[in-house]
Write an enzyme that holds these catalytic residues in place. Sequence first.
Site, PDB file in Angstrom:
ATOM      1  N   LYS A 140     -53.818  19.852   9.886  1.00 41.75           N
ATOM      2  CA  LYS A 140     -52.545  19.119   9.994  1.00 41.75           C
ATOM      3  C   LYS A 140     -52.019  19.214  11.425  1.00 41.75           C
ATOM      4  CE  LYS A 140     -48.009  18.965   7.632  1.00 41.75           C
ATOM      5  NZ  LYS A 140     -47.137  19.672   6.649  1.00 41.75           N
ATOM      6  N   SER A 180     -44.972  16.498   3.392  1.00 47.37           N
ATOM      7  CA  SER A 180     -45.246  15.944   4.692  1.00 47.37           C
ATOM      8  C   SER A 180     -46.737  15.898   5.038  1.00 47.37           C
ATOM      9  CB  SER A 180     -44.529  16.771   5.756  1.00 47.37           C
ATOM     10  OG  SER A 180     -45.034  18.091   5.804  1.00 47.37           O
ATOM     11  N   SER A 233     -44.831  20.668   0.940  1.00 50.28           N
ATOM     12  CA  SER A 233     -45.676  19.731   1.689  1.00 50.28           C
ATOM     13  C   SER A 233     -47.171  19.941   1.572  1.00 50.28           C
ATOM     14  CB  SER A 233     -45.295  19.755   3.166  1.00 50.28           C
ATOM     15  OG  SER A 233     -44.063  19.112   3.332  1.00 50.28           O
TER      16      SER A 233
HETATM   17  N1  GLN Z   1     -40.327  17.299   1.499  1.00 47.53           N
HETATM   18  C1  GLN Z   1     -39.712  18.524   1.940  1.00 47.53           C
HETATM   19  C2  GLN Z   1     -38.827  18.242   3.113  1.00 47.53           C
HETATM   20  O1  GLN Z   1     -38.733  17.129   3.488  1.00 47.53           O
HETATM   21  C3  GLN Z   1     -40.766  19.538   2.236  1.00 47.53           C
HETATM   22  C4  GLN Z   1     -41.214  19.590   3.630  1.00 47.53           C
HETATM   23  C5  GLN Z   1     -42.285  20.584   3.880  1.00 47.53           C
HETATM   24  O2  GLN Z   1     -42.717  21.319   3.000  1.00 47.53           O
HETATM   25  N2  GLN Z   1     -42.694  20.642   5.125  1.00 47.53           N
HETATM   26  O3  GLN Z   1     -38.225  19.101   3.668  1.00 47.53           O
END
Ligand code: GLN
Length: 511
Positions: free
Chosen positions: A81, A156, A180
Amino acid sequence: MGDDLTRRSAADLAGLLAAGEVTSVELTQAHLDRIAAVDGAVHAYLHVSPDEALATARVVDARRTAGDELHPLAGVPIAVKDVVVTEGMPTTAGSKILEGWVPPYDATLVTRIKAAGMPILGKTNMDEFAMGSSTEHSAYGNTHNPWDLDRIPGGSGGGSAAAVGAFEAPLAIGTDTGGSIRQPAAVTGTVGVKPTYGSVSRYGLIALASSLDQAGPVTRTVLDAALLHEVIGGHDPRDATSLPEALPPLVAAARQGLTGDLSGVRVGVVTELSGDGYQPGVRASFEAALDVLRGAGAQISEVSCPHFGHALAAYYLILPSEASSNLAKFDGMRYGLRVLPQDGPATAERVMAATRGAGFGDEVKRRIILGTYALSAGYYDAYYGSAQKVRTLIQRDFAAAFEQVDVLVSPTAPTTAFKLGEKLDDPLAMYLNDVATIPANLAGVPGLSVPSGLSDDGLPVGFQVLAPARADDRLYRVGAALETLLEASWGAPLLSRAPELSGSTTEGSAR
Ligand code: GLN
């Protein structure tokens, strides 16, 4: 052979390499060919690194020929990532503000991947600074779900999940601050694990919220996740929150799970993480998976975690607060983009304002504003302080629940993959995707998502397993048992039911 190689699990590929039936160059090339064939449609990668990957593969092949002792995953390629820094390889965190930045060092987990001899295929797309649940907040275009190219791959870390789901990598690294790793795994039919907080070094992860962030594996099988977790985990003196002690053996736990026997394992269904708000097809898949666990000998009960209903609200105060502080360093002076003001003097302050104005996307700005507000002198106790109290209550809920059961379970995400664009203009609807994953981050406990089947809309559903801190082995045992029993009933891995992809099915997305 090439296409066939990309369908194999990492464990199988490791076996083929060890037996001398394939070289790392061959299987790295097979994945690069697959990327060339389908990534125009999927757009899982922001950067592909064929030369570096093949160079690593050649070194590993030569060492194998020379009879050197190698790591079991040596020669198996991986995608990373783009929030993880990689020396000499562009790292953007999905943001314009880091466009063109090439880090001078490797994250600890990258150092470990390289030490194991795993070729890095490239960097995967993500929501800007890991803020989002659909990868639509990337500054570099959408990633498409391999099951349906008009749908989101989760976020994400949608790029890592889509790369693994579309057979463009056997393994990938994700990061999970609120879900994410697990939510993208759920909506792409892949496996994702958020390890215990502190068990995988955060050194070299571009921080979103430091008290919540944790890197972990994205794979197609539970055993592969355990194998990768053991590569990247372990104490790191460069991370002040790194746990001193090692986790219990994870690969052994996954192998134990593959026997399909869960006799005596106590499984608690979290009352607050099912019911209303979950798509009926998701609930049906979850219930069917519970029956499978029951058949494997697990004792299923319902456990209430009364404060989980407040997790999302607490998270959306704590995360923006930490993010607003972590993102202050992107000032146009140190890294990446620098924008000069349109008119007037280019003072340091005005360059910073122009750079941040042009370099950050809307979601990032929204959270910086929220975070600075929540931390401001007059509101600190009311918002940030209250959220921290809720966090403690959630930790206590977990502690009480784990006195009664060995693992907790829930659906990973409330819905299957939604259409691209569907929730983009509705931040609150977007935030709700992580309602079931966020409690684990707030408490630092580990969580795994494994496919439980398809919903009535034909899209994959994820089953979440949560365990006490440092008991990540339980995730692998229960996850592997569920996976093997479900696959036996389906007759094949779930991903074999995904439609065939070709590079020409959609217009290429922005690169
Ligand atoms: N969707 C969550 C957010 O927007 C999780 C993000 C993540 O785990 N990096 O914060």
